[in-house]
Design a protein around this motif. Structure first.
Motif, PDB file in Angstrom:
ATOM      1  N   HIS A  65     -56.095  68.412 -61.653  1.00 27.61           N
ATOM      2  CA  HIS A  65     -56.523  68.681 -60.280  1.00 27.61           C
ATOM      3  C   HIS A  65     -57.957  68.212 -60.050  1.00 27.61           C
ATOM      4  O   HIS A  65     -58.279  67.646 -59.007  1.00 27.61           O
ATOM      5  N   SER A  66     -58.798  68.453 -61.054  1.00 29.91           N
ATOM      6  CA  SER A  66     -60.198  68.058 -60.915  1.00 29.91           C
ATOM      7  C   SER A  66     -60.334  66.548 -60.760  1.00 29.91           C
ATOM      8  O   SER A  66     -61.189  66.062 -60.013  1.00 29.91           O
ATOM      9  N   ALA A  67     -59.478  65.826 -61.456  1.00 33.85           N
ATOM     10  CA  ALA A  67     -59.536  64.367 -61.367  1.00 33.85           C
ATOM     11  C   ALA A  67     -59.269  63.911 -59.934  1.00 33.85           C
ATOM     12  O   ALA A  67     -59.909  62.983 -59.430  1.00 33.85           O
ATOM     13  N   VAL A  68     -58.350  64.584 -59.281  1.00 35.62           N
ATOM     14  CA  VAL A  68     -58.063  64.246 -57.879  1.00 35.62           C
ATOM     15  C   VAL A  68     -59.292  64.507 -57.023  1.00 35.62           C
ATOM     16  O   VAL A  68     -59.688  63.676 -56.189  1.00 35.62           O
ATOM     17  N   ARG A 122     -64.037  62.751 -53.888  1.00 40.10           N
ATOM     18  CA  ARG A 122     -65.481  62.797 -53.687  1.00 40.10           C
ATOM     19  C   ARG A 122     -66.058  61.387 -53.728  1.00 40.10           C
ATOM     20  O   ARG A 122     -66.973  61.056 -52.974  1.00 40.10           O
ATOM     21  N   ALA A 123     -65.508  60.551 -54.605  1.00 39.06           N
ATOM     22  CA  ALA A 123     -65.997  59.171 -54.733  1.00 39.06           C
ATOM     23  C   ALA A 123     -65.441  58.259 -53.641  1.00 39.06           C
ATOM     24  O   ALA A 123     -65.784  57.092 -53.553  1.00 39.06           O
ATOM     25  N   ARG A 124     -64.544  58.822 -52.805  1.00 31.31           N
ATOM     26  CA  ARG A 124     -63.916  58.019 -51.728  1.00 31.31           C
ATOM     27  C   ARG A 124     -63.196  56.810 -52.303  1.00 31.31           C
ATOM     28  O   ARG A 124     -63.256  55.709 -51.758  1.00 31.31           O
ATOM     29  N   ALA A 177     -53.901  57.366 -58.180  1.00 30.10           N
ATOM     30  CA  ALA A 177     -53.569  57.402 -59.602  1.00 30.10           C
ATOM     31  C   ALA A 177     -53.667  58.827 -60.145  1.00 30.10           C
ATOM     32  O   ALA A 177     -52.785  59.285 -60.889  1.00 30.10           O
ATOM     33  N   ALA A 178     -54.692  59.551 -59.735  1.00 28.28           N
ATOM     34  CA  ALA A 178     -54.886  60.908 -60.246  1.00 28.28           C
ATOM     35  C   ALA A 178     -53.762  61.822 -59.765  1.00 28.28           C
ATOM     36  O   ALA A 178     -53.222  62.624 -60.535  1.00 28.28           O
ATOM     37  N   MET A 179     -53.407  61.688 -58.494  1.00 30.93           N
ATOM     38  CA  MET A 179     -52.351  62.534 -57.973  1.00 30.93           C
ATOM     39  C   MET A 179     -51.018  62.211 -58.626  1.00 30.93           C
ATOM     40  O   MET A 179     -50.237  63.110 -58.965  1.00 30.93           O
ATOM     41  N   ARG A 180     -50.757  60.932 -58.818  1.00 33.86           N
ATOM     42  CA  ARG A 180     -49.505  60.545 -59.457  1.00 33.86           C
ATOM     43  C   ARG A 180     -49.483  61.001 -60.909  1.00 33.86           C
ATOM     44  O   ARG A 180     -48.437  61.420 -61.426  1.00 33.86           O
ATOM     45  N   ALA A 181     -50.624  60.934 -61.568  1.00 32.49           N
ATOM     46  CA  ALA A 181     -50.676  61.393 -62.952  1.00 32.49           C
ATOM     47  C   ALA A 181     -50.365  62.881 -63.025  1.00 32.49           C
ATOM     48  O   ALA A 181     -49.600  63.345 -63.878  1.00 32.49           O
TER      49      ALA A 181
END
Lengths: 252, 252
Positions: free
Chosen positions: A194-197, A202-204, A211-215
């Motif tokens: 979740h944090s990765a998302v 935050r980095a836009r 990729a983070a959400m799919r992971a």
DNA sequence: GGAAACTTTCTGGTAATACCAATTCTCGGA
DNA sequence: TCCGAGAATTGGTATTACCAGAAAGTTTCC
């Protein structure tokens, strides 16, 4: 069996309708069966017949019962069942759909989020961690997390379609159960995912967000498959086939 | 004003509820206004008060009116209006959502389609071409084309979410109107765009399918923006902001 | 003169009863 | 055994009465 025991502030007909709803859910009156006569219900629940009529009409308007003059009130469908196709979706299908759609939503959100959005979503990650540590906890924070991202897309249609997926999940007992089994396995990885998302938002960075959400949802999907025994899979396949036929007919 | 004039076979309360519905739609009782007292309605429609109560309860169950004890029955929303957020979505948002979601659906479909699916979808492309040449034609073939691809994913949740987007479109007058304006511009490119999707499906190439679908919907999106005058855009933005506030509150 | 308290009146909430109409059941007759 | 007429059952509607909450109007007191 007086209704006074329910101690609600509703009107009597609403109390009675709710009581009847509970009886329907309990399986006491299956689909097609007849409810007791209005006069009998009035005696049993210690209310007047007009009140019974009002309650039955409330059920009738909701499509739960069908009243036949001179015969009785018959159960048409059970509460919670919906008429539309796609009601009983398997956990696998649901998560697969989320993988595809929420990935794209996260990418779009990365181009639209505000700092306030990011702060709100970050708080939700913390709440998810707390929820997962509580064996009896719900998963409302998880839902809010994903819906908050969908909302951050600033696109109502996107939000609405994703909300629909969560609605499907709520109305699918199997999907909810399987998730329950797969959930408490690993708390730390879930938080990291979740944090990765959040970081990507935050980095836009749309691609990183996707990729983070799919992971994250891939991990959910794997946990799901792991928790699904062979037998459950076979049943799910069978149910899927039946459903397939059903909406093939519905759209023929 | 007797109800006998309606000549229906329904029960009296249903007739009366329908009559009240018509009055609501006519604007005679705007949202927030109070309906006449039950006793007055009974006199006016020449029915008994229990019957009036039954009709009002039917409206109440549907969320159309709110009954306050000792005060009266107040109009809550007008028939035809939906309560759920996302009801009045702009054409832009809708197409953007389709671009994201149907692209992924096409990719998944490319891994799941059967030859029969491809043949069916190919026929629909032909029907779309015919439809577009008829100035009075509907766009049902277009809808069927996109839903057929969603169905070819063999994932009910995916199908259901995409179907929801088309439902949103049907219930959004603005979105339908704008599409109507943007549609008949170029027949040939539209056919080519659809055919490209079919070819990618036939080749079982997910990435090509996604790209083709996104290209098609990008073109739709551009046509949409072209057809949207400045003034309409400003109005849409204003409406979008109001909607944004609304579901922000709804999920606060 | 104004504000608070009281009273009246209006509104929906519920009950009890009666009678009608459609349906279903029952029992006697063919 | 079958069938049809009548009885019993069931929902549909009307009438009446009274209760409780809300609103409006009136009185009273400061």
């Amino acid at each position: 069996m007086a209704l006074a025991a329910t101690k609600s502030n509703d009107r009597l007909y609403q109390d009675l309708a709710r009581s009847l709803l509970v009886e329907l859910s309990s399986g006491r009156y299956p689909v097609g069966s007849r409810l007791p006569a209005e006069r009998d219900l009035a005696v049993r629940y210690e209310v007047s017949r007009p009140t019974v009529r009002e309650a039955i009409i409330a059920l009738e308007v909701q499509g739960l019962v069908e009243v036949r003059i001179g015969s009785g009130a018959y159960v048409r469908r059970l509460p919670g069942e919906e008429d539309r196709p796609g009601f009983n979706v398997t956990a696998f299908e649901l998560t697969e759909a989320r993988l595809l759609f929420e990935g794209e939503a996260a990418a779009l959100a990365a181009t639209q989020v505000t700092d306030a959005d990011v702060a709100e979503i970050e708080l939700l990650v913390q709440r998810i961690a707390e929820e997962n540590q509580d064996p009896n906890g719900t998963e409302s924070a998880d839902r809010e997390f994903h819906l908050a991202i969908a909302r951050a897309t600033r696109n109502v249609a996107v939000f609405n379609a994703i909300e629909r997926l969560w609605d499907l999940r709520a109305s699918s007992p199997e999907a909810a159960l399987l998730h329950e089994k797969a959930r408490h396995a690993n708390v730390k990885p879930v938080v990291e995912e979740h944090s990765a998302v959040v970081e990507a938002l935050r980095a836009r960075d749309p691609n990183a967000a996707r990729a983070a959400m799919r992971a994250h949802l891939s991990a959910v999907l794997e946990g799901l498959l792991f928790a699904t025994e062979e037998r459950a899979l076979a049943e799910a396949r069978k149910a899927t086939q039946a459903r397939r036929d059903r909406y093939a007919r519905a759209t023929a």
